[in-house]
Design a protein around this motif. Structure first.
Motif, PDB file in Angstrom:
ATOM      1  N   UNK B 207       0.839  -1.198   0.000  1.00 22.32           N
ATOM      2  CA  UNK B 207       0.000   0.000   0.000  1.00 22.32           C
ATOM      3  C   UNK B 207       0.879   1.256   0.000  1.00 22.32           C
ATOM      4  N   UNK B 208       0.401   2.276  -0.710  1.00 22.66           N
ATOM      5  CA  UNK B 208       1.176   3.509  -0.833  1.00 22.66           C
ATOM      6  C   UNK B 208       1.464   4.137   0.527  1.00 22.66           C
ATOM      7  N   UNK B 209       0.506   4.090   1.434  1.00 23.41           N
ATOM      8  CA  UNK B 209       0.745   4.709   2.751  1.00 23.41           C
ATOM      9  C   UNK B 209       1.924   4.046   3.461  1.00 23.41           C
ATOM     10  N   UNK B 210       2.035   2.718   3.342  1.00 22.89           N
ATOM     11  CA  UNK B 210       3.168   2.028   3.963  1.00 22.89           C
ATOM     12  C   UNK B 210       4.469   2.360   3.245  1.00 22.89           C
ATOM     13  N   UNK B 211       4.399   2.454   1.924  1.00 21.27           N
ATOM     14  CA  UNK B 211       5.599   2.794   1.145  1.00 21.27           C
ATOM     15  C   UNK B 211       6.099   4.185   1.542  1.00 21.27           C
ATOM     16  N   UNK B 212       5.173   5.121   1.706  1.00 23.16           N
ATOM     17  CA  UNK B 212       5.551   6.487   2.086  1.00 23.16           C
ATOM     18  C   UNK B 212       6.158   6.511   3.486  1.00 23.16           C
ATOM     19  N   UNK B 213       5.534   5.790   4.411  1.00 21.51           N
ATOM     20  CA  UNK B 213       6.063   5.760   5.780  1.00 21.51           C
ATOM     21  C   UNK B 213       7.468   5.148   5.797  1.00 21.51           C
ATOM     22  N   UNK B 214       7.638   4.076   5.045  1.00 22.92           N
ATOM     23  CA  UNK B 214       8.943   3.418   5.019  1.00 22.92           C
ATOM     24  C   UNK B 214       9.996   4.321   4.355  1.00 22.92           C
ATOM     25  N   UNK B 215       9.616   5.047   3.315  1.00 20.16           N
ATOM     26  CA  UNK B 215      10.548   5.982   2.665  1.00 20.16           C
ATOM     27  C   UNK B 215      10.994   7.050   3.651  1.00 20.16           C
ATOM     28  N   UNK B 216      10.047   7.552   4.427  1.00 20.32           N
ATOM     29  CA  UNK B 216      10.400   8.560   5.429  1.00 20.32           C
ATOM     30  C   UNK B 216      11.362   7.984   6.460  1.00 20.32           C
ATOM     31  N   UNK B 217      11.122   6.742   6.848  1.00 24.01           N
ATOM     32  CA  UNK B 217      12.019   6.094   7.817  1.00 24.01           C
ATOM     33  C   UNK B 217      13.421   5.924   7.233  1.00 24.01           C
ATOM     34  N   UNK B 218      13.480   5.466   5.989  1.00 27.68           N
ATOM     35  CA  UNK B 218      14.784   5.321   5.325  1.00 27.68           C
ATOM     36  C   UNK B 218      15.520   6.661   5.289  1.00 27.68           C
ATOM     37  N   UNK B 219      14.796   7.710   4.934  1.00 31.61           N
ATOM     38  CA  UNK B 219      15.421   9.032   4.835  1.00 31.61           C
ATOM     39  C   UNK B 219      15.936   9.498   6.198  1.00 31.61           C
ATOM     40  N   UNK B 220      15.167   9.247   7.247  1.00 32.39           N
ATOM     41  CA  UNK B 220      15.610   9.642   8.594  1.00 32.39           C
ATOM     42  C   UNK B 220      16.873   8.892   9.004  1.00 32.39           C
TER      43      UNK B 220
END
Lengths: 326, 326
Positions: B207-220
């Motif tokens: 799901x896109x919401x999970x992909x977005x959350x995970x991308x934010x985590x990777x970036x952090x």
């Protein structure tokens, strides 16, 4: 004439009752950071005049500029909702009256709704007895943004609040380093693409292989920015996840993007939800040449457009011309 | 005794005909970088002895150690396939004979198949007339890794080749900075989880919401590593994408992870495809305490385990004891 002797008068601090702020356009998503990455640009902005009023409410007195029948009910307006959230969180007794001057075209993919939120919040913040730091306004801005797009995403809000390239998760903002020489070209065709429609194009799930490729691209772009290495950014600044689904909504996209890439671009993609298209460059001259070529590619399909060139490390929203009343 | 006068002899360079290398275990995925992020650890390793042979082939003479019937047909063996790819790409006339000493348990989530590839390549590379730089071995290693897992992913290979925390896309490797004081705890329960099965658990889209959350985590996490800021890593080091699907395959996972988190962890998740579990810490002492607690949590479900503590900025694979023959 005899001079009269007087007692020296005490200067009483006068409460600030009115403030104005401007928030500039921004490029969200930036190919690799859907909903989490964006940067501000030197370009059009939304201006907000906020007046402190005795009534415990938020009201929108007027909306001027390039706004086609935007709602003045504060609960349906992004800036109004942001101010309502601010009032509620701080338990303010007074209210705000808001006048918006929209400089960013609606549905352009340049963060128009976010700019109204941010400008209104920064102006209102200046009217508080104890103004909050920029980061503390972020949550209220997210509430406002959600009214326009149906989603809490801060990739336009973050860059407007802090300036430059910003990582914006749901919980926090972090400004990222970008070499001062790097510029973007941003071309806005005269065509409205509603954020909600642009998001609807993303319904349906995503394949793991695409997610992995996009994660690698995001990591390369971030590493390139932290190290100031254009080669890393050039390798990573590609959208394999979102752009394929949204590209059909941007007329002549393939040729506009190619025009952007043809001028030594670090990469190019759709700005925010579109239809604006951006490219990243190592110098202003390349960005300028690209902007001209991109506008020409939109002209091939009879679309007029506005082109701008800006440092990627663009400006933060700021107060203008604050007046003090007795 | 009369000293005899001799003409000084010329030293003729002797071709190196045999070499040994070791590649150490690694933690792949690291919660936020599925298939693209990993780091090596001070721990068990796979050792490869490679001999240059006249025959134009790759043969595996023996496999020793903790290997349960690994294939000795080079085309079905990860290290054999990597050496075949090296031979083919360089058009070598000679071949290689390989002996593997497996020190990393198979199906442990610690990169056992990758370690055999990397050790074999580094040993074989030392036998070339013009040895290649480490990065140039990466493509051959990917070919080998794909034999074991059915996928070209470099998040174990990259850290083994370069050492430390490495971003590994399909095309390139990039070593990332990590503070020297930061340590991991890695606990391996005695239980085999085949990489192919661990990958099969990921079928189905995201799901896109999970992909977005995970991308934010990777970036952090990336920003935290570049800035050396533990707070950013602590905020981001969470896997919302992959861990939920794989957690059921790791016995008592919730309690093992909680044991890891209970010692001031920056974050904790499954190492590679599991069943090993890791945590990241700001100092060795916390990692040590966590490792003990994690092993105790595995013991609750009757699982013996090996626990290790290592700097996150772990070692690269290296040559050992190279012999020169006439």
């Amino acid at each position: 004439m005899n001079a009269q002797l007087r007692e020296p008068t005490m200067t009483v601090p006068q409460p600030v009752l009115s403030a104005q702020a401007v928030a500039y356009a921004s490029i969200a998503n930036v190919a690799v950071g859907f909903d989490i990455l964006g940067h501000s640009v030197v370009g059009p902005g939304d201006r907000a005049e906020v007046r402190r009023i005795a009534e415990p409410e938020v009201r929108i007195a007027a909306i001027y500029g390039c706004a086609d029948a935007l709602p003045t009910d504060p609960r349906q307006n992004t800036a109004g909702t942001a101010l309502l959230a601010l009032r509620k969180a701080l338990g303010l007794r007074h209210g705000f009256e808001l006048v918006l001057h929209k400089g960013i075209a609606l549905g352009s993919g340049m963060g128009g709704s976010a700019a109204s939120c941010v400008a209104a919040l920064i102006a209102a913040n200046a009217l508080l007895e104890r103004p909050l730091p920029r980061e503390a306004l972020y949550g209220f801005a997210l509430e406002g943004e959600a009214v326009a797009s149906g989603s809490h995403h801060g990739d336009n809000l973050g860059p407007m609040l802090l300036g430059g390239l910003v990582l914006a998760t749901r919980e926090r903002l972090l400004r990222l380093p970008v070499p001062a020489a790097w510029h973007c070209a941003l071309v806005h065709p005269h065509l409205v693409l509603e954020t909600r429609k642009a998001r609807a194009a993303l319904s349906g799930d995503f394949a793991l292989t695409d997610v992995v490729a996009q994660s690698g691209n995001l990591a390369l772009v971030l590493a390139g920015c932290f190290r100031g290495e254009a080669a890393l950014v050039r390798e990573g600044l590609k959208d394999v996840l979102i752009e394929p689904r949204r590209a059909p909504m941007v007329p002549n996209f393939a040729r506009v993007k190619q025009a952007a890439l043809d001028h030594h671009a670090l990469g190019a993609s759709i700005s925010g939800g579109g239809p604006s298209v951006f490219g990243w460059y190592e110098c202003r001259e390349d960005a300028q040449a690209a902007a001209t070529a991109m506008a020409a590619a939109f002209a091939e399909v009879e679309l007029l457009s506005d082109a701008l060139v800006s440092p990627i490390d663009g400006p933060a929203a700021h107060l203008i011309d604050t007046e003090t009343y007795a």
